[in-house]
Design a protein around this motif. Structure first.
Motif, PDB file in Angstrom:
ATOM      1  N   LYS A 698       0.837  -1.202   0.000  1.00  0.00           N
ATOM      2  CA  LYS A 698       0.000   0.000   0.000  1.00  0.00           C
ATOM      3  C   LYS A 698       0.874   1.256   0.000  1.00  0.00           C
ATOM      4  O   LYS A 698       0.635   2.216  -0.746  1.00  0.00           O
ATOM      5  CB  LYS A 698      -0.916   0.019   1.220  1.00  0.00           C
ATOM      6  N   ASP A 699       1.890   1.262   0.880  1.00  0.00           N
ATOM      7  CA  ASP A 699       2.796   2.416   0.973  1.00  0.00           C
ATOM      8  C   ASP A 699       3.514   2.656  -0.350  1.00  0.00           C
ATOM      9  O   ASP A 699       3.570   3.787  -0.851  1.00  0.00           O
ATOM     10  CB  ASP A 699       3.835   2.195   2.074  1.00  0.00           C
ATOM     11  N   TYR A 700       4.087   1.586  -0.895  1.00  0.00           N
ATOM     12  CA  TYR A 700       4.867   1.725  -2.122  1.00  0.00           C
ATOM     13  C   TYR A 700       3.989   2.144  -3.291  1.00  0.00           C
ATOM     14  O   TYR A 700       4.399   2.945  -4.144  1.00  0.00           O
ATOM     15  CB  TYR A 700       5.590   0.417  -2.440  1.00  0.00           C
ATOM     16  N   ALA A 701       2.781   1.591  -3.366  1.00  0.00           N
ATOM     17  CA  ALA A 701       1.863   1.969  -4.451  1.00  0.00           C
ATOM     18  C   ALA A 701       1.513   3.447  -4.359  1.00  0.00           C
ATOM     19  O   ALA A 701       1.380   4.135  -5.382  1.00  0.00           O
ATOM     20  CB  ALA A 701       0.599   1.112  -4.401  1.00  0.00           C
ATOM     21  N   PHE A 702       1.364   3.954  -3.144  1.00  0.00           N
ATOM     22  CA  PHE A 702       1.090   5.387  -2.938  1.00  0.00           C
ATOM     23  C   PHE A 702       2.234   6.227  -3.509  1.00  0.00           C
ATOM     24  O   PHE A 702       2.009   7.198  -4.249  1.00  0.00           O
ATOM     25  CB  PHE A 702       0.919   5.653  -1.447  1.00  0.00           C
ATOM     26  N   LEU A 703       3.477   5.855  -3.192  1.00  0.00           N
ATOM     27  CA  LEU A 703       4.638   6.609  -3.679  1.00  0.00           C
ATOM     28  C   LEU A 703       4.786   6.495  -5.195  1.00  0.00           C
ATOM     29  O   LEU A 703       4.973   7.503  -5.889  1.00  0.00           O
ATOM     30  CB  LEU A 703       5.918   6.098  -3.001  1.00  0.00           C
TER      31      LEU A 703
END
Length: 711
Positions: A698-703
């Protein structure tokens, strides 16, 4: 047919592209949840703060649950176009992990102990073998079976009786870090009847194989405040209270010395320590005070032979020194110096062996492992050859051995477990972390340690890694991470997960800001209490240095931190929002003043020496000047992703929930502010090794979405 296939592929790509555009359009048309304002006046020292969202503090209220669920629904709608990419990232990160993995065995009391995982399963199996590793395996605990049907599961390790027959273990099924201790007969596999509720999950055996000591928590604050003695086969209601810590700024704990001679009860606050001990032979002896608490006196103890070895800051030893004292005369007036205090070396820990003393030190930010003979004939350091590594002593349970087990990794080097012969200086690599997938080569990644100048002239170290094909021309995306509290040092360690960013052109930087102990104890002292803002300005000044030196730019700079690091994120975006395109704040401690004024909340009173006591006006005013929630005013905030766990006992869910509502109210930019609350998790996130990867995805997809990278 050859013409049809490309046409089909183009059609699929077109449909996929249309679907992504449609979900993006749906996201643009989605309206974020609007939290109702119910102003509450909070008064202290004649100052009134108005909290419009104080109502969110009421756990389990239907209105609160409804709001959190609406936030999760909004997050899901706005990120729907990344859902497939999240799955790809998850599978990619999982694909680098060896699923059928096992730890390096260690021997204790006639058995070899190890932990292993099985393919496709998310929880560990705790195992042992008698006498030889060639013998048959005995499974002590299969956490996969134990976790079946549970939304959350965590076992707090285990401890084995001296006769090897009974295991005490703790289980948390809620993620509030309130463990139930149970006992298992390792000969029959049966669970004993007694269950001890509301503990830290750890039990310490006396040498009589029937007496255990454990720590119980306060029901409301979850402070570890009582040590009890339990006799196997009796009801927990009959347990004896051995020690109660009445000072609300202290926590208590219990352990057995490596020599197995003593049971030790410790009490500690941020600035002060106290220990008492009794023989481990049985559970009948009273405890003897080693050295009574004195404010500002910190010490810890190990035992060998007929002496206690004391790691302490006595006599203004800011970076600590090592002393020893007889078992029969333990007061500080009897302590004699073994290793003196040094201004440039932080003494972090010691491991004691029959013939050797092993000292873990930190010099100029770098881990050092020093090996000396008790007779003074040998004194040397293990050699390490770069500036972005992590080295640490491992599981060393034996006294009478020449072998030191230690761990090593670097930003571009997977972890190794090494057995080192302290006499011959030969080393044996017992295990190297495997990075599966066939693509990883350490030489493809460049490591650097640079120094940024803070606004007060102090040099702040930064550890950096990036792919060799990534250009330093100001256009690369960069994720800057820091923690910066409690003296906790974030060492530059390897992460196979992080490769998913590095291989897509990201630079990763760890800012070793003040508030940690990277550059010694004073580095911590200069980032706490009335100097706390140094942590925030250090991070900002590192960001400016990275931009000025063309590692990245404002359009491509991202920041991340969790818990107290989430406080850092909140302060940074209030002070310099223009520097960042996106920020991730995990379980962020952002409502500092309100939380520190509420002594019913877990951790509050024990942290007055870290943040200050807001009941004192000076600390109240200083906290209020940086508390992210109290300083969220009209400004153009960057894109923000905030995560929390509903059962978090360390940073309550309502802090990030209220903060997000206030940020949305005051945000003058069109950037998105997303919030996700895991309704089954606590401070550490989801349980199971693979579920945690979904959170990172989720975090990486946001970035990556902010960089328009979708594959």
């Amino acid at each position: 047919m050859k013409k049809i296939v490309p046409l089909l592929i183009l059609t699929l790509i077109f449909v996929s592209s249309c679907n992504k555009k449609n979900t993006r359009n749906l996201a643009k048309n989605s309206t974020p949840p609007k939290a109702e304002k119910k102003p509450v006046n909070l008064e202290k020292h004649g100052d009134i703060r108005v909290d419009d969202y104080f109502w969110m503090n009421e756990r389990d209220h239907p209105e609160v649950i409804d709001y959190l669920e609406r936030e999760n629904d909004y997050y899901n709608k706005l990120t729907e176009h990344t859902r497939e990419f999240q799955t790809e990232l998850f599978e990619e990160m999982k694909g680098r992990i060896k699923e059928d993995d096992a730890s390096v065995p260690f021997k204790r009391n006639g058995y070899w102990y190890y932990t292993r995982y099985e393919t496709g399963k998310g929880y560990p199996l705790y195992c042992r073998k008698k006498d030889s590793l060639d013998n048959s395996e005995i499974i002590l605990f299969d956490n996969n079976e134990m976790a079946e049907g549970q939304a959350y599961f965590n076992q707090a390790g285990y401890s084995i009786s001296e006769d090897n027959k009974i295991a005490a273990f703790g289980v948390d099924l809620v993620s509030r870090r309130k463990y139930t201790i149970q006992f298992k007969n390792l000969e029959t596999g049966e669970l004993l009847k007694e269950k001890i509720e509301n503990t830290t999950g750890r039990a310490v055996w006396a040498n009589d194989n029937k007496t255990v000591y454990y720590t119980r928590k306060d029901e409301e604050t979850l402070r570890s405040n009582q040590i009890f003695k339990h006799i196997l086969g009796t009801s927990p209601e009959e347990d004896t209270l051995v020690f109660q810590e009445n000072d609300e700024t202290f926590n208590t704990f219990v352990y057995k010395t490596k020599s197995r001679k003593f049971i030790v009860i410790g009490s500690s606050s941020t600035l002060t320590s106290e220990y008492q001990f009794t023989t481990a032979e049985n559970g009948d002896s009273d405890f003897t005070m080693l050295q009574k608490r004195e404010r500002g006196l910190e010490y810890s103890v190990a035992h060998y032979g007929e002496d206690f070895y004391v790691l302490t800051n006595k006599d203004n030893a800011t970076n600590f020194k090592l002393m020893k004292t007889s078992e029969t005369a333990t007061g500080k007036e009897n302590w004699t110096e073994v290793i003196p205090h040094r201004d440039d070396v932080l003494l972090e820990d010691v491991d004691i062996f029959k013939d050797f003393l092993v000292v873990s030190e930190r010099t100029n930010g770098l881990n050092k492992i020093r090996i000396t003979r008790w007779d003074g004939t040998v004194d040397y350091y293990l050699p390490f050859d770069n500036e972005t590594y992590t080295a640490y002593t491992g599981t060393n349970v034996d006294f009478d051995t020449e072998i030191l087990r230690y761990g090593y990794n670097a930003l571009n080097t997977p972890s190794s477990v090494i057995d080192f012969n302290m006499v011959t200086k030969e080393k044996e690599v017992k295990k190297e972390q495997e990075v599966l997938g066939g693509k990883f080569k350490k030489e493809n990644y460049i490591m650097e340690r640079i120094w940024a100048t803070a606004r007060d002239g102090v040099k702040v170290p930064v550890s950096i890694i990036y792919h060799k094909d990534t250009k330093k021309n100001g256009k690369a995306p960069l994720l800057q991470y820091a923690y910066g509290s409690y003296g906790s040092t974030i060492d530059p360690s390897f992460s196979s997960i992080r490769l998913s960013l590095l291989d897509r052109g990201f630079i990763y930087a760890i800012a070793h800001v003040r508030g940690g102990e990277y550059l010694g104890r004073q580095w911590y002292e200069d980032g706490k209490l009335l100097k706390k803002k140094n942590t925030f300005t250090d991070f900002i000044d590192v960001s400016k240095h990275l931009i000025e030196n063309e590692y990245t730019s404002e359009k491509h700079l991202y920041a991340s931190g969790g818990s107290a690091g989430g406080l850092l994120m909140g302060s940074v975006i209030n002070m310099a929002p223009e520097l960042y395109n996106g920020v991730i704040a995990a379980v962020p401690f952002v409502d500092v003043v309100t939380t520190m004024l509420d002594d019913s909340i877990p951790l509050t009173t024990g942290e007055y020496d870290e943040w200050g006591n807001p009941n004192v006006k000076e600390y109240y005013e200083y906290m209020k000047s940086y508390s992210p929630y109290d300083n969220a005013f009209a400004k153009a905030y960057p894109n923000i992703f905030v995560t929390t766990g509903y059962h978090d006992s360390q940073v309550q869910y309502w802090e990030p929930a209220k903060w997000v509502a206030k940020l949305r109210e005051h945000n003058t930019s069109k950037n998105k502010i997303l919030f996700y609350c895991d309704m089954d998790a606590g401070h550490g996130g989801a349980s199971g090794r693979f579920e945690a990867l979904k959170e990172i995805a989720k975090d990486y997809a946001f970035l990556l979405d902010l960089e328009n990278i979708d594959k």
